[in-house]
Design a protein around this motif. Sequence first.
Motif, PDB file in Angstrom:
ATOM      1  N   ARG A   1     -28.342 -10.782 -37.203  1.00  0.00           N
ATOM      2  CA  ARG A   1     -27.806  -9.232 -36.894  1.00  0.00           C
ATOM      3  C   ARG A   1     -28.588  -8.616 -37.364  1.00  0.00           C
ATOM      4  O   ARG A   1     -28.176  -7.537 -38.582  1.00  0.00           O
TER       5      ARG A   1
ATOM      6  N   ALA B   1     -28.345  -3.355 -35.153  1.00  0.00           N
ATOM      7  CA  ALA B   1     -26.943  -3.322 -34.846  1.00  0.00           C
ATOM      8  C   ALA B   1     -26.252  -3.403 -33.718  1.00  0.00           C
ATOM      9  O   ALA B   1     -25.736  -4.019 -33.662  1.00  0.00           O
TER      10      ALA B   1
ATOM     11  N   ALA C   1     -25.888  -6.862 -32.746  1.00  0.00           N
ATOM     12  CA  ALA C   1     -24.632  -7.656 -33.956  1.00  0.00           C
ATOM     13  C   ALA C   1     -23.929  -6.482 -32.733  1.00  0.00           C
ATOM     14  O   ALA C   1     -22.816  -7.633 -32.492  1.00  0.00           O
ATOM     15  N   ARG C   2     -23.644  -5.580 -32.611  1.00  0.00           N
ATOM     16  CA  ARG C   2     -22.477  -4.892 -31.797  1.00  0.00           C
ATOM     17  C   ARG C   2     -22.709  -6.114 -30.746  1.00  0.00           C
ATOM     18  O   ARG C   2     -21.614  -6.446 -29.461  1.00  0.00           O
TER      19      ARG C   2
ATOM     20  N   ALA D   1     -20.101  -8.653 -32.931  1.00  0.00           N
ATOM     21  CA  ALA D   1     -19.816  -8.398 -34.261  1.00  0.00           C
ATOM     22  C   ALA D   1     -19.904  -6.865 -34.799  1.00  0.00           C
ATOM     23  O   ALA D   1     -20.277  -6.203 -34.346  1.00  0.00           O
ATOM     24  N   ALA D   2     -19.291  -6.820 -36.144  1.00  0.00           N
ATOM     25  CA  ALA D   2     -19.393  -5.145 -36.970  1.00  0.00           C
ATOM     26  C   ALA D   2     -20.912  -5.378 -37.428  1.00  0.00           C
ATOM     27  O   ALA D   2     -21.431  -5.748 -37.853  1.00  0.00           O
ATOM     28  N   ALA D   3     -21.359  -3.882 -36.839  1.00  0.00           N
ATOM     29  CA  ALA D   3     -21.869  -3.379 -37.674  1.00  0.00           C
ATOM     30  C   ALA D   3     -22.289  -2.436 -38.073  1.00  0.00           C
ATOM     31  O   ALA D   3     -21.615  -1.052 -37.633  1.00  0.00           O
ATOM     32  N   PRO D   4     -23.276  -2.476 -39.082  1.00  0.00           N
ATOM     33  CA  PRO D   4     -23.313  -0.931 -40.246  1.00  0.00           C
ATOM     34  C   PRO D   4     -23.821   0.404 -39.030  1.00  0.00           C
ATOM     35  O   PRO D   4     -24.637   0.238 -38.205  1.00  0.00           O
ATOM     36  N   ALA D   5     -23.337   1.282 -39.335  1.00  0.00           N
ATOM     37  CA  ALA D   5     -23.800   3.011 -39.348  1.00  0.00           C
ATOM     38  C   ALA D   5     -24.959   3.042 -39.913  1.00  0.00           C
ATOM     39  O   ALA D   5     -25.947   3.751 -38.658  1.00  0.00           O
TER      40      ALA D   5
ATOM     41  N   GLU E   1     -25.156   1.336 -45.031  1.00  0.00           N
ATOM     42  CA  GLU E   1     -23.971  -0.321 -44.898  1.00  0.00           C
ATOM     43  C   GLU E   1     -23.778  -1.078 -45.152  1.00  0.00           C
ATOM     44  O   GLU E   1     -22.943  -1.971 -43.989  1.00  0.00           O
ATOM     45  N   ARG E   2     -25.660  -1.373 -44.555  1.00  0.00           N
ATOM     46  CA  ARG E   2     -25.581  -2.573 -44.402  1.00  0.00           C
ATOM     47  C   ARG E   2     -25.859  -3.907 -45.158  1.00  0.00           C
ATOM     48  O   ARG E   2     -25.340  -5.537 -44.063  1.00  0.00           O
TER      49      ARG E   2
END
Length: 240
Positions: A35, A38, A41-42, A46-50, A54-55
Amino acid sequence: MDVIAASATPRVPVVDLAGAVVGTFPVHRIYCVGRNYAEHAREMGAAAPASKAERGVPTFFMKPADAIAVDGKVPYPAATSQLHHEVELVVALGRDANGVVAPEDAEALVFGYGVGLDLTRRDLQAAAKAKGLPWDTAKGFDQSAPLSALLPVDEAGDLSSARIVLEVNGEPRQQSSLDHMLWNVADILYELSLLYALRAGDLVFMGTPAGVGPLLPGDAFHARIDGLPELQGSITAPLR
């Protein structure tokens, strides 16, 4: 005295800018980053940091050293009907780390770079995830890490925004640039050094961009990163 014959140490060719083989790189361990893009991950749900701020903490897993495949011929693995490709920058370490590696010191550990595939038995990974179990059978199987030759770091130049591409049967599957990684090489070597004693001979597969998908027997793959040796090969019939 050994009571059985020792297995051979896996080795990866090292080339110069002209493509001539100048030596081999003995592999100690293979670390992999999950991951690290981003969008990937999406696509995996999975949730991905913006943003990089925020990683959080990177996800790591491992493959055995003898998962390396350097001849380009990869048999379709057993126990799966969903073999997937994941193209990645591969970092080869040429020095041992002395404890925790500060990010500003991390690049001094790097011997060179290549391009590899993190082959994945996606159906086994999905089943393990659903039960909260480890991914080992999905990631650490035989010949699950096809890898190009390595290019020494002093010949590779600046890869920070290099393009990374995978084509299957001549059609683009994955395309991105290395500056889209959430954690760069220095970040990852620092984070790994908090968990493991890094050694010369270690390889780090740096994570894959979006666009992962299936490979079938007979498929030809062509992976490349600007400025690095290319990886070409094919998926052969299963070994039975």
